[in-house]
Scaffold this motif. Structure first.
Motif, PDB file in Angstrom:
ATOM      1  N   GLU A 129       0.869  -1.181   0.000  1.00  0.00           N
ATOM      2  CA  GLU A 129       0.000   0.000   0.000  1.00  0.00           C
ATOM      3  C   GLU A 129       0.906   1.230   0.000  1.00  0.00           C
ATOM      4  O   GLU A 129       2.017   1.182   0.528  1.00  0.00           O
ATOM      5  N   PRO A 130       0.429   2.347  -0.553  1.00  0.00           N
ATOM      6  CA  PRO A 130       1.265   3.555  -0.564  1.00  0.00           C
ATOM      7  C   PRO A 130       1.510   4.073   0.850  1.00  0.00           C
ATOM      8  O   PRO A 130       0.634   4.006   1.706  1.00  0.00           O
ATOM      9  N   ALA A 131       2.710   4.579   1.076  1.00  0.00           N
ATOM     10  CA  ALA A 131       3.052   5.157   2.367  1.00  0.00           C
ATOM     11  C   ALA A 131       2.924   6.675   2.339  1.00  0.00           C
ATOM     12  O   ALA A 131       3.074   7.325   3.360  1.00  0.00           O
ATOM     13  N   HIS A 132       2.645   7.227   1.175  1.00  0.00           N
ATOM     14  CA  HIS A 132       2.568   8.674   1.021  1.00  0.00           C
ATOM     15  C   HIS A 132       1.381   9.034   0.135  1.00  0.00           C
ATOM     16  O   HIS A 132       1.046   8.303  -0.797  1.00  0.00           O
ATOM     17  N   PHE A 133       0.773  10.169   0.419  1.00  0.00           N
ATOM     18  CA  PHE A 133      -0.383  10.632  -0.348  1.00  0.00           C
ATOM     19  C   PHE A 133      -0.091  10.702  -1.842  1.00  0.00           C
ATOM     20  O   PHE A 133      -0.923  10.353  -2.667  1.00  0.00           O
ATOM     21  N   ARG A 134       1.107  11.162  -2.207  1.00  0.00           N
ATOM     22  CA  ARG A 134       1.452  11.312  -3.626  1.00  0.00           C
ATOM     23  C   ARG A 134       1.270   9.998  -4.378  1.00  0.00           C
ATOM     24  O   ARG A 134       0.705   9.960  -5.465  1.00  0.00           O
ATOM     25  N   GLU A 135       1.760   8.925  -3.812  1.00  0.00           N
ATOM     26  CA  GLU A 135       1.656   7.626  -4.482  1.00  0.00           C
ATOM     27  C   GLU A 135       0.219   7.115  -4.496  1.00  0.00           C
ATOM     28  O   GLU A 135      -0.209   6.477  -5.451  1.00  0.00           O
ATOM     29  N   ASP A 136      -0.527   7.395  -3.450  1.00  0.00           N
ATOM     30  CA  ASP A 136      -1.935   6.994  -3.428  1.00  0.00           C
ATOM     31  C   ASP A 136      -2.691   7.724  -4.529  1.00  0.00           C
ATOM     32  O   ASP A 136      -3.479   7.131  -5.266  1.00  0.00           O
ATOM     33  N   PHE A 137      -2.437   9.011  -4.669  1.00  0.00           N
ATOM     34  CA  PHE A 137      -3.085   9.815  -5.697  1.00  0.00           C
ATOM     35  C   PHE A 137      -2.634   9.384  -7.096  1.00  0.00           C
ATOM     36  O   PHE A 137      -3.441   9.261  -8.016  1.00  0.00           O
ATOM     37  N   ARG A 138      -1.346   9.130  -7.254  1.00  0.00           N
ATOM     38  CA  ARG A 138      -0.764   8.771  -8.547  1.00  0.00           C
ATOM     39  C   ARG A 138      -1.370   7.475  -9.110  1.00  0.00           C
ATOM     40  O   ARG A 138      -1.603   7.362 -10.307  1.00  0.00           O
ATOM     41  N   ARG A 139      -1.646   6.521  -8.240  1.00  0.00           N
ATOM     42  CA  ARG A 139      -2.156   5.236  -8.723  1.00  0.00           C
ATOM     43  C   ARG A 139      -3.602   5.312  -9.212  1.00  0.00           C
ATOM     44  O   ARG A 139      -4.090   4.383  -9.853  1.00  0.00           O
ATOM     45  N   THR A 140      -4.317   6.409  -8.922  1.00  0.00           N
ATOM     46  CA  THR A 140      -5.700   6.533  -9.389  1.00  0.00           C
ATOM     47  C   THR A 140      -5.790   7.034 -10.819  1.00  0.00           C
ATOM     48  O   THR A 140      -6.867   7.054 -11.401  1.00  0.00           O
ATOM     49  N   GLY A 141      -4.673   7.471 -11.389  1.00  0.00           N
ATOM     50  CA  GLY A 141      -4.683   7.920 -12.774  1.00  0.00           C
ATOM     51  C   GLY A 141      -4.741   9.426 -12.889  1.00  0.00           C
ATOM     52  O   GLY A 141      -4.715  10.143 -11.890  1.00  0.00           O
ATOM     53  N   PRO A 142      -4.825   9.941 -14.104  1.00  0.00           N
ATOM     54  CA  PRO A 142      -4.824  11.393 -14.326  1.00  0.00           C
ATOM     55  C   PRO A 142      -5.954  12.083 -13.565  1.00  0.00           C
ATOM     56  O   PRO A 142      -7.037  11.528 -13.406  1.00  0.00           O
ATOM     57  N   SER A 143      -5.688  13.297 -13.123  1.00  0.00           N
ATOM     58  CA  SER A 143      -6.676  14.013 -12.317  1.00  0.00           C
ATOM     59  C   SER A 143      -7.461  15.056 -13.107  1.00  0.00           C
ATOM     60  O   SER A 143      -8.318  15.721 -12.558  1.00  0.00           O
ATOM     61  N   ASN A 144      -7.189  15.191 -14.409  1.00  0.00           N
ATOM     62  CA  ASN A 144      -7.850  16.250 -15.156  1.00  0.00           C
ATOM     63  C   ASN A 144      -9.283  15.903 -15.563  1.00  0.00           C
ATOM     64  O   ASN A 144     -10.119  16.773 -15.676  1.00  0.00           O
ATOM     65  N   TYR A 145      -9.589  14.653 -15.798  1.00  0.00           N
ATOM     66  CA  TYR A 145     -10.950  14.211 -16.080  1.00  0.00           C
ATOM     67  C   TYR A 145     -11.007  12.698 -15.966  1.00  0.00           C
ATOM     68  O   TYR A 145      -9.985  12.031 -15.996  1.00  0.00           O
ATOM     69  N   ALA A 146     -12.217  12.161 -15.821  1.00  0.00           N
ATOM     70  CA  ALA A 146     -12.377  10.720 -15.601  1.00  0.00           C
ATOM     71  C   ALA A 146     -12.141   9.939 -16.882  1.00  0.00           C
ATOM     72  O   ALA A 146     -12.853  10.110 -17.864  1.00  0.00           O
ATOM     73  N   HIS A 147     -11.136   9.115 -16.881  1.00  0.00           N
ATOM     74  CA  HIS A 147     -10.876   8.169 -17.963  1.00  0.00           C
ATOM     75  C   HIS A 147      -9.957   7.090 -17.417  1.00  0.00           C
ATOM     76  O   HIS A 147      -9.430   7.206 -16.325  1.00  0.00           O
ATOM     77  N   GLY A 148      -9.795   6.032 -18.158  1.00  0.00           N
ATOM     78  CA  GLY A 148      -8.931   4.947 -17.701  1.00  0.00           C
ATOM     79  C   GLY A 148      -9.416   4.362 -16.394  1.00  0.00           C
ATOM     80  O   GLY A 148     -10.572   3.992 -16.252  1.00  0.00           O
ATOM     81  N   LYS A 149      -8.545   4.295 -15.403  1.00  0.00           N
ATOM     82  CA  LYS A 149      -8.875   3.732 -14.096  1.00  0.00           C
ATOM     83  C   LYS A 149     -10.042   4.468 -13.444  1.00  0.00           C
ATOM     84  O   LYS A 149     -10.876   3.870 -12.796  1.00  0.00           O
ATOM     85  N   GLN A 150     -10.096   5.793 -13.608  1.00  0.00           N
ATOM     86  CA  GLN A 150     -11.135   6.573 -12.965  1.00  0.00           C
ATOM     87  C   GLN A 150     -12.510   6.300 -13.583  1.00  0.00           C
ATOM     88  O   GLN A 150     -13.510   6.353 -12.898  1.00  0.00           O
ATOM     89  N   GLU A 151     -12.537   6.014 -14.865  1.00  0.00           N
ATOM     90  CA  GLU A 151     -13.807   5.785 -15.542  1.00  0.00           C
ATOM     91  C   GLU A 151     -14.511   4.570 -14.979  1.00  0.00           C
ATOM     92  O   GLU A 151     -15.744   4.546 -14.836  1.00  0.00           O
ATOM     93  N   SER A 152     -13.767   3.545 -14.601  1.00  0.00           N
ATOM     94  CA  SER A 152     -14.371   2.320 -14.079  1.00  0.00           C
ATOM     95  C   SER A 152     -14.535   2.349 -12.562  1.00  0.00           C
ATOM     96  O   SER A 152     -15.099   1.445 -11.990  1.00  0.00           O
ATOM     97  N   SER A 153     -14.045   3.412 -11.922  1.00  0.00           N
ATOM     98  CA  SER A 153     -14.149   3.532 -10.478  1.00  0.00           C
ATOM     99  C   SER A 153     -15.540   3.970 -10.065  1.00  0.00           C
ATOM    100  O   SER A 153     -16.203   4.731 -10.752  1.00  0.00           O
ATOM    101  N   SER A 154     -15.982   3.488  -8.927  1.00  0.00           N
ATOM    102  CA  SER A 154     -17.309   3.863  -8.434  1.00  0.00           C
ATOM    103  C   SER A 154     -17.263   5.216  -7.734  1.00  0.00           C
ATOM    104  O   SER A 154     -18.301   5.775  -7.436  1.00  0.00           O
ATOM    105  N   GLN A 155     -16.060   5.727  -7.429  1.00  0.00           N
ATOM    106  CA  GLN A 155     -15.955   7.006  -6.731  1.00  0.00           C
ATOM    107  C   GLN A 155     -15.614   8.119  -7.721  1.00  0.00           C
ATOM    108  O   GLN A 155     -14.623   8.044  -8.419  1.00  0.00           O
ATOM    109  N   PRO A 156     -16.450   9.159  -7.783  1.00  0.00           N
ATOM    110  CA  PRO A 156     -16.142  10.276  -8.681  1.00  0.00           C
ATOM    111  C   PRO A 156     -14.937  11.069  -8.187  1.00  0.00           C
ATOM    112  O   PRO A 156     -14.704  11.149  -6.983  1.00  0.00           O
ATOM    113  N   ARG A 157     -14.162  11.608  -9.097  1.00  0.00           N
ATOM    114  CA  ARG A 157     -12.995  12.442  -8.772  1.00  0.00           C
ATOM    115  C   ARG A 157     -13.337  13.892  -9.058  1.00  0.00           C
ATOM    116  O   ARG A 157     -14.073  14.195  -9.970  1.00  0.00           O
TER     117      ARG A 157
END
Length: 104
Positions: free
Chosen positions: A75-103
């Motif tokens: 598991e990530p030990a730092h916020f940066r890595e936790d955020f990085r693994r969710t994919g790009p933050s500019n709009y929902a696509h890729g990993k974020q598109e299939s996620s149940s949690q909106p960004r």
């Protein structure tokens, strides 16, 4: 006095798709952090990072990221890595598109 070595994973970005990827113990690259090799020895971590750096035909930007041993693998030990693994933050696509949690 030098700090004690903390567990790490080798992470990079997929050269062709840009996804965050993690080096596994059996020398694969996975998009799942839970499959990454959790490295607890500093010398071994440096060897694994050198192995990754030699794969410039597959990956870009390899580095060692702090991690902790979780119930289902690293598991990530730092916020940066936790955020990085969710994919790009500019709009929902890729990993974020299939996620149940909106960004945001």
């Amino acid at each position: 006095m030098a700090r004690a070595f903390s567990p790490k994973v080798v992470t990079a970005n997929d050269l062709l798709e840009g996804d965050v990827i993690y080096q596994t113990e059996d020398d694969r690259w996975s998009r799942e952090l839970s499959e990454a090799e959790l490295i607890t020895d500093e010398a071994h971590a440096q060897v694994r990072l050198l192995d990754a750096a030699r794969q410039a035909n597959k990956i870009v930007g390899a580095y060692l990221a702090d991690a902790v041993d979780g119930d289902n693998g690293p598991e990530p030990a730092h916020f940066r890595e936790d955020f990085r693994r969710t994919g790009p933050s500019n709009y929902a696509h890729g990993k974020q598109e299939s996620s149940s949690q909106p960004r945001a």
